[in-house]
Write an enzyme that holds these catalytic residues in place. Sequence first.
Site, PDB file in Angstrom:
ATOM      1  N   ARG A 291      -0.091   7.429  -2.862  1.00 37.30           N
ATOM      2  CA  ARG A 291       0.416   8.628  -1.946  1.00 37.30           C
ATOM      3  C   ARG A 291       1.725   8.973  -2.242  1.00 37.30           C
ATOM      4  O   ARG A 291       2.277  10.158  -2.184  1.00 37.30           O
ATOM      5  CB  ARG A 291       0.151   8.197  -0.464  1.00 37.30           C
ATOM      6  CG  ARG A 291      -1.129   8.532   0.373  1.00 37.30           C
ATOM      7  CD  ARG A 291      -1.497   7.994   1.536  1.00 37.30           C
ATOM      8  NE  ARG A 291      -1.597   6.557   1.089  1.00 37.30           N
ATOM      9  CZ  ARG A 291      -1.727   5.519   2.004  1.00 37.30           C
ATOM     10  NH1 ARG A 291      -1.488   5.848   3.325  1.00 37.30           N
ATOM     11  NH2 ARG A 291      -2.109   4.385   1.652  1.00 37.30           N
ATOM     12  N   TRP A 292       2.775   8.190  -2.511  1.00 37.83           N
ATOM     13  CA  TRP A 292       4.079   8.123  -3.074  1.00 37.83           C
ATOM     14  C   TRP A 292       4.270   9.219  -4.210  1.00 37.83           C
ATOM     15  O   TRP A 292       4.984  10.010  -4.193  1.00 37.83           O
ATOM     16  CB  TRP A 292       4.659   6.706  -3.313  1.00 37.83           C
ATOM     17  CG  TRP A 292       6.073   6.923  -3.587  1.00 37.83           C
ATOM     18  CD1 TRP A 292       7.250   6.680  -2.776  1.00 37.83           C
ATOM     19  CD2 TRP A 292       6.660   7.064  -4.898  1.00 37.83           C
ATOM     20  NE1 TRP A 292       8.373   6.703  -3.314  1.00 37.83           N
ATOM     21  CE2 TRP A 292       8.025   7.131  -4.760  1.00 37.83           C
ATOM     22  CE3 TRP A 292       6.395   7.323  -5.998  1.00 37.83           C
ATOM     23  CZ2 TRP A 292       9.057   7.159  -5.808  1.00 37.83           C
ATOM     24  CZ3 TRP A 292       7.210   7.732  -7.104  1.00 37.83           C
ATOM     25  CH2 TRP A 292       8.577   7.484  -7.141  1.00 37.83           C
TER      26      TRP A 292
ATOM     27  N   GLU B 146     -11.659  -5.598  -5.013  1.00 36.85           N
ATOM     28  CA  GLU B 146     -12.442  -4.360  -4.931  1.00 36.85           C
ATOM     29  C   GLU B 146     -11.594  -3.319  -5.866  1.00 36.85           C
ATOM     30  O   GLU B 146     -12.216  -2.499  -6.537  1.00 36.85           O
ATOM     31  CB  GLU B 146     -12.146  -3.658  -3.317  1.00 36.85           C
ATOM     32  CG  GLU B 146     -13.305  -4.575  -2.277  1.00 36.85           C
ATOM     33  CD  GLU B 146     -12.417  -5.730  -1.901  1.00 36.85           C
ATOM     34  OE1 GLU B 146     -11.213  -6.024  -2.184  1.00 36.85           O
ATOM     35  OE2 GLU B 146     -13.178  -6.370  -1.125  1.00 36.85           O
ATOM     36  N   ASN B 147     -10.540  -3.673  -6.394  1.00 35.89           N
ATOM     37  CA  ASN B 147      -9.522  -2.620  -6.907  1.00 35.89           C
ATOM     38  C   ASN B 147     -10.379  -2.437  -8.424  1.00 35.89           C
ATOM     39  O   ASN B 147      -9.961  -1.554  -9.148  1.00 35.89           O
ATOM     40  CB  ASN B 147      -8.254  -3.522  -7.324  1.00 35.89           C
ATOM     41  CG  ASN B 147      -7.507  -2.985  -5.980  1.00 35.89           C
ATOM     42  OD1 ASN B 147      -6.321  -3.981  -5.640  1.00 35.89           O
ATOM     43  ND2 ASN B 147      -7.750  -1.998  -5.151  1.00 35.89           N
ATOM     44  N   TRP B 148     -11.305  -3.369  -8.786  1.00 36.59           N
ATOM     45  CA  TRP B 148     -11.958  -3.156 -10.163  1.00 36.59           C
ATOM     46  C   TRP B 148     -12.555  -1.812 -10.393  1.00 36.59           C
ATOM     47  O   TRP B 148     -12.862  -1.263 -11.155  1.00 36.59           O
ATOM     48  CB  TRP B 148     -12.893  -4.267 -10.711  1.00 36.59           C
ATOM     49  CG  TRP B 148     -12.422  -5.692 -10.679  1.00 36.59           C
ATOM     50  CD1 TRP B 148     -12.471  -6.808 -10.079  1.00 36.59           C
ATOM     51  CD2 TRP B 148     -11.413  -5.939 -11.769  1.00 36.59           C
ATOM     52  NE1 TRP B 148     -11.569  -7.758 -10.543  1.00 36.59           N
ATOM     53  CE2 TRP B 148     -11.044  -7.442 -11.454  1.00 36.59           C
ATOM     54  CE3 TRP B 148     -10.897  -5.292 -13.090  1.00 36.59           C
ATOM     55  CZ2 TRP B 148     -10.204  -8.194 -12.813  1.00 36.59           C
ATOM     56  CZ3 TRP B 148     -10.012  -5.995 -13.991  1.00 36.59           C
ATOM     57  CH2 TRP B 148      -9.689  -7.598 -13.659  1.00 36.59           C
TER      58      TRP B 148
ATOM     59  N   LEU C 287      -6.191  -5.298   7.578  1.00 31.84           N
ATOM     60  CA  LEU C 287      -6.063  -6.487   6.763  1.00 31.84           C
ATOM     61  C   LEU C 287      -6.616  -6.234   5.446  1.00 31.84           C
ATOM     62  O   LEU C 287      -6.134  -6.697   4.651  1.00 31.84           O
ATOM     63  CB  LEU C 287      -6.122  -7.765   7.352  1.00 31.84           C
ATOM     64  CG  LEU C 287      -5.308  -7.922   8.494  1.00 31.84           C
ATOM     65  CD1 LEU C 287      -5.714  -9.564   9.271  1.00 31.84           C
ATOM     66  CD2 LEU C 287      -3.813  -8.076   8.007  1.00 31.84           C
ATOM     67  N   SER C 288      -7.393  -5.484   5.417  1.00 34.80           N
ATOM     68  CA  SER C 288      -8.162  -5.096   4.126  1.00 34.80           C
ATOM     69  C   SER C 288      -8.579  -6.656   3.099  1.00 34.80           C
ATOM     70  O   SER C 288      -8.206  -6.572   1.932  1.00 34.80           O
ATOM     71  CB  SER C 288      -7.338  -3.994   3.148  1.00 34.80           C
ATOM     72  OG  SER C 288      -7.211  -2.937   3.832  1.00 34.80           O
TER      73      SER C 288
ATOM     74  N   ASN D 165       1.153   3.422  -2.903  1.00 33.67           N
ATOM     75  CA  ASN D 165       1.656   3.872  -4.248  1.00 33.67           C
ATOM     76  C   ASN D 165       1.176   5.111  -4.730  1.00 33.67           C
ATOM     77  O   ASN D 165       2.124   6.039  -5.175  1.00 33.67           O
ATOM     78  CB  ASN D 165       1.313   2.790  -5.224  1.00 33.67           C
ATOM     79  CG  ASN D 165       2.081   1.464  -5.114  1.00 33.67           C
ATOM     80  OD1 ASN D 165       2.851   0.949  -4.317  1.00 33.67           O
ATOM     81  ND2 ASN D 165       1.423   0.399  -5.765  1.00 33.67           N
TER      82      ASN D 165
ATOM     83  N   ARG E 272      -0.726   8.683 -10.201  1.00 36.19           N
ATOM     84  CA  ARG E 272      -0.740   7.665  -9.370  1.00 36.19           C
ATOM     85  C   ARG E 272       0.047   6.477 -10.092  1.00 36.19           C
ATOM     86  O   ARG E 272       0.583   5.590  -9.419  1.00 36.19           O
ATOM     87  CB  ARG E 272      -2.325   7.188  -9.364  1.00 36.19           C
ATOM     88  CG  ARG E 272      -2.909   8.101  -8.548  1.00 36.19           C
ATOM     89  CD  ARG E 272      -4.331   7.733  -8.362  1.00 36.19           C
ATOM     90  NE  ARG E 272      -4.380   6.195  -7.683  1.00 36.19           N
ATOM     91  CZ  ARG E 272      -4.324   6.024  -6.254  1.00 36.19           C
ATOM     92  NH1 ARG E 272      -4.246   7.062  -5.564  1.00 36.19           N
ATOM     93  NH2 ARG E 272      -4.513   4.865  -6.045  1.00 36.19           N
TER      94      ARG E 272
ATOM     95  N   ASP F  91       0.801  -1.144   0.001  1.00 34.51           N
ATOM     96  CA  ASP F  91      -0.212   0.076   0.121  1.00 34.51           C
ATOM     97  C   ASP F  91       0.891   1.263  -0.096  1.00 34.51           C
ATOM     98  O   ASP F  91       1.835   1.158   0.602  1.00 34.51           O
ATOM     99  CB  ASP F  91      -0.905  -0.097   1.375  1.00 34.51           C
ATOM    100  CG  ASP F  91      -1.980   0.917   1.201  1.00 34.51           C
ATOM    101  OD1 ASP F  91      -2.460   1.403  -0.025  1.00 34.51           O
ATOM    102  OD2 ASP F  91      -2.717   0.902   2.323  1.00 34.51           O
TER     103      ASP F  91
HETATM  104  C1  FPP Z   1      -2.291  -0.288  -3.359  1.00 35.70           C
HETATM  105  O1  FPP Z   1      -1.804   1.090  -3.217  1.00 35.70           O
HETATM  106  C2  FPP Z   1      -1.538  -0.869  -4.434  1.00 35.70           C
HETATM  107  C3  FPP Z   1      -2.310  -1.348  -5.557  1.00 35.70           C
HETATM  108  C4  FPP Z   1      -3.867  -1.377  -5.432  1.00 35.70           C
HETATM  109  C5  FPP Z   1      -1.496  -2.154  -6.756  1.00 35.70           C
HETATM  110  C6  FPP Z   1      -0.402  -2.847  -6.133  1.00 35.70           C
HETATM  111  C7  FPP Z   1       0.223  -2.896  -7.340  1.00 35.70           C
HETATM  112  C8  FPP Z   1       1.998  -2.967  -7.720  1.00 35.70           C
HETATM  113  C9  FPP Z   1       2.668  -2.734  -6.334  1.00 35.70           C
HETATM  114  C10 FPP Z   1       2.547  -3.009  -8.909  1.00 35.70           C
HETATM  115  C11 FPP Z   1       2.059  -3.987  -9.865  1.00 35.70           C
HETATM  116  C12 FPP Z   1       2.234  -5.197  -9.353  1.00 35.70           C
HETATM  117  C13 FPP Z   1       3.049  -6.438  -9.527  1.00 35.70           C
HETATM  118  C14 FPP Z   1       3.251  -7.669  -9.072  1.00 35.70           C
HETATM  119  C15 FPP Z   1       4.084  -6.015 -10.601  1.00 35.70           C
HETATM  120  P1  FPP Z   1      -2.674   2.367  -3.516  1.00 35.70           P
HETATM  121  O2  FPP Z   1      -2.572   2.661  -4.994  1.00 35.70           O
HETATM  122  O3  FPP Z   1      -3.932   2.307  -2.830  1.00 35.70           O
HETATM  123  O4  FPP Z   1      -1.943   3.584  -2.808  1.00 35.70           O
HETATM  124  P2  FPP Z   1      -2.619   4.722  -1.875  1.00 35.70           P
HETATM  125  O5  FPP Z   1      -3.326   4.373  -0.793  1.00 35.70           O
HETATM  126  O6  FPP Z   1      -1.383   5.612  -1.547  1.00 35.70           O
HETATM  127  O7  FPP Z   1      -3.386   5.582  -2.939  1.00 35.70           O
END
Ligand code: FPP
Length: 229
Positions: A6-7, A49-51, A177-178, A4, A15, A2
């Site tokens: 925010r980074w 849920e990511n869909w 744990l989501s 990505n 994003r 988790d």
């Molecule tokens: C959650 O961070 C992350 C994801 C929903 C995707 C994870 C995917 C990767 C790390 C890259 C692709 C995977 C592989 C195996 C190559 P978020 O986007 O919810 O972060 P945020 O909470 O800061 O918005």
Amino acid sequence: MDGNGRWAKERGLPRIEGHRRGAEAVKRTLKAAQATGVEIITLFAFSVENWNRPKAEVDALMGLLDRFLADQLPELIKRKIRLRTVGRYKELPEHIQNRLRQSEAATAQFTEHTLALALNYGARTEVIDAIKAIAQATQAGTVDPDTLDYDSLRPYLYTNDLPDPDLVIRTSGEARLSNFLLLQAAYAEIYFTSVLWPDFDESHFKAALADYASRERRYGKTADQLQDS
Ligand code: FPP
């Protein structure tokens, strides 16, 4: 994995750039796991849920996954790492399914190290799928519900050939744990770190392992009972 988004936001980047850097962190972590003797890692790469995320982000994540699988297959073979998918496989895009099948087949013979990718995964979905399969097996007379226990439930979980995790690491400061491996993580040690996933490296991985090593796992017993055994 988790943090990505925010980074990327902290740096004024889109994003998807956070996800791209997240994929680099995946490669680092895989190396760190192998170097430290961790046999199995399961990465929560895409949840059911990511869909619901914007289509452009979902497409970009699938694109990253596609590239990761293509680039990393020779590396997995070289380092003798088995690839395994955990989740509702058949709902993934066809090209991803094909890549996964190809990587799984090409690495199936490796037994010492496993990279499990949780894709289109959700613990509640997994339990529902297991219940449906058990209900069918009960009707067919191949399962006796009276004798059902956790061990006889295991074959119906997506993780059927994997042991339960010892340690769950969650990055980015969230303390939940989501919907990740809820049954399997019943006795796992949970490690929360504020590090955002794209920054996660071997030092953070080792810090999590050191923290894990300091925990006492009692599985419902008392500390005295553990000392006596
Ligand atoms: C959650 O961070 C992350 C994801 C929903 C995707 C994870 C995917 C990767 C790390 C890259 C692709 C995977 C592989 C195996 C190559 P978020 O986007 O919810 O972060 P945020 O909470 O800061 O918005």
